[in-house]
Design an enzyme around this catalytic site. Structure first.
Site, PDB file in Angstrom:
ATOM      1  N   HIS A   1      -9.252  -5.938   3.813  1.00  0.00           N
ATOM      2  CA  HIS A   1      -8.037  -6.072   4.627  1.00  0.00           C
ATOM      3  C   HIS A   1      -6.953  -5.146   4.100  1.00  0.00           C
ATOM      4  O   HIS A   1      -6.826  -4.951   2.885  1.00  0.00           O
ATOM      5  CB  HIS A   1      -7.558  -7.527   4.601  1.00  0.00           C
TER       6      HIS A   1
ATOM      7  N   HIS B   1       0.827  -6.564   9.038  1.00  0.00           N
ATOM      8  CA  HIS B   1      -0.615  -6.371   9.152  1.00  0.00           C
ATOM      9  C   HIS B   1      -1.126  -7.054  10.414  1.00  0.00           C
ATOM     10  O   HIS B   1      -0.402  -7.818  11.051  1.00  0.00           O
ATOM     11  CB  HIS B   1      -1.338  -6.907   7.909  1.00  0.00           C
TER      12      HIS B   1
ATOM     13  N   CYS C   1      -6.894  -4.626  11.445  1.00  0.00           N
ATOM     14  CA  CYS C   1      -5.961  -4.207  10.391  1.00  0.00           C
ATOM     15  C   CYS C   1      -6.006  -2.706  10.118  1.00  0.00           C
ATOM     16  O   CYS C   1      -4.963  -2.065   9.983  1.00  0.00           O
ATOM     17  CB  CYS C   1      -6.198  -5.009   9.110  1.00  0.00           C
TER      18      CYS C   1
END
Length: 168
Positions: free
Chosen positions: A130, A142, A78
């Protein structure tokens, strides 16, 4: 023999010129399909897909598998995806983990999010773990562990539960 040389040159010239024409046709229809594709994925009007560089970048990476620490189309995580997108689309240098990105930016609420803002999550962690990039209509792109680079909705229960906030 001379006829064969002239014929070969003619065919070569035709191929070269037709390649250029075909390339322009592909690029212009490609832009149109990007607008149509992402307007449907995001649930917005085609006219709202104005940053073609952003959506073309996403299209190139869409489905790239997840790899922790990865920064290539062979596998990406990510923060790697976010770093590369920001550099190539927005010409901004950001780096580090999701947590360090969160600590470096101005925090904003979900209601303030605009296309290109960062979205942060705490997933199975007490720290931000994240990051993704906000698009439009509550959607963000993402790199996920399970499906690689993809678009999800902030209103999905999973993301609502883990959402920390946005960053600019």
């Amino acid at each position: 023999m001379r006829f064969l040389k002239i014929y070969s040159l003619f065919i070569l010239a035709l191929l070269i010129s037709s390649c250029g024409v075909k390339k322009n046709t592909i690029n212009s229809s490609s832009n149109k399909s990007i607008e149509e594709k992402y307007s449907q994925l995001l649930g917005v009007n085609k006219e709202n897909i104005s940053n073609l560089k952003l959506y073309s970048f996403i299209d190139e990476w869409y489905g790239t598998l997840y790899k922790y620490g990865g920064k290539t189309k062979n596998g990406i995580d990510c923060s790697g995806f976010t770093t590369i997108l920001y550099k190539e689309v927005f010409w901004k240098e950001i780096s580090g983990s999701a947590s360090s990105m969160y600590n470096q930016c101005k925090h904003i609420s979900k209601e303030e999010l605009k296309e290109g803002d960062l979205v942060f999550f705490k997933i199975d962690s007490k720290d931000v773990s994240h990051v993704g990039i906000y698009l439009q209509n509550n959607k963000f792109v993402h790199a996920t562990v399970k499906a690689g680079v993809m678009i999800d909705d902030l209103d999905e229960e999973y993301y609502k539960k883990h959402f920390v906030g946005g960053g600019r």
